[in-house]
Design a protein around this motif. Sequence first.
Motif, PDB file in Angstrom:
ATOM      1  N   GLU A   4       1.146  -1.336   6.653  1.00 36.07           N
ATOM      2  CA  GLU A   4       1.613  -2.125   5.511  1.00 36.07           C
ATOM      3  C   GLU A   4       2.737  -3.081   5.882  1.00 36.07           C
ATOM      4  OE1 GLU A   4       3.084   0.268   2.304  1.00 36.07           O
ATOM      5  OE2 GLU A   4       4.568   1.268   3.550  1.00 36.07           O
ATOM      6  N   ASN A   5       3.434  -2.832   6.977  1.00 35.04           N
ATOM      7  CA  ASN A   5       4.521  -3.708   7.412  1.00 35.04           C
ATOM      8  C   ASN A   5       4.143  -4.547   8.638  1.00 35.04           C
ATOM      9  OD1 ASN A   5       6.217  -2.606   5.401  1.00 35.04           O
ATOM     10  ND2 ASN A   5       6.726  -0.901   6.735  1.00 35.04           N
ATOM     11  N   GLY A  34       4.081  -0.641  11.062  1.00 35.93           N
ATOM     12  CA  GLY A  34       3.959  -2.047  11.400  1.00 35.93           C
ATOM     13  C   GLY A  34       2.715  -2.250  12.239  1.00 35.93           C
TER      14      GLY A  34
END
Length: 55
Positions: A4-5, A34
Amino acid sequence: MHGENDLVVTKPMTDEIVEDLGDRATYKNLEGCGHSPLIDDLDQLKHTIEDYLER
């Protein structure tokens, strides 16, 4: 799988891949990760892969 990052492979890029693959694709959001889930959260990555292989 998509972290999600992740700043390298963005969510819209992932969405396009999933759309292109159609029914053959399974999307999994890796929370808090990440671009390197092996480093960011190995346990979450491991469980995601195991769950996929068990299907």
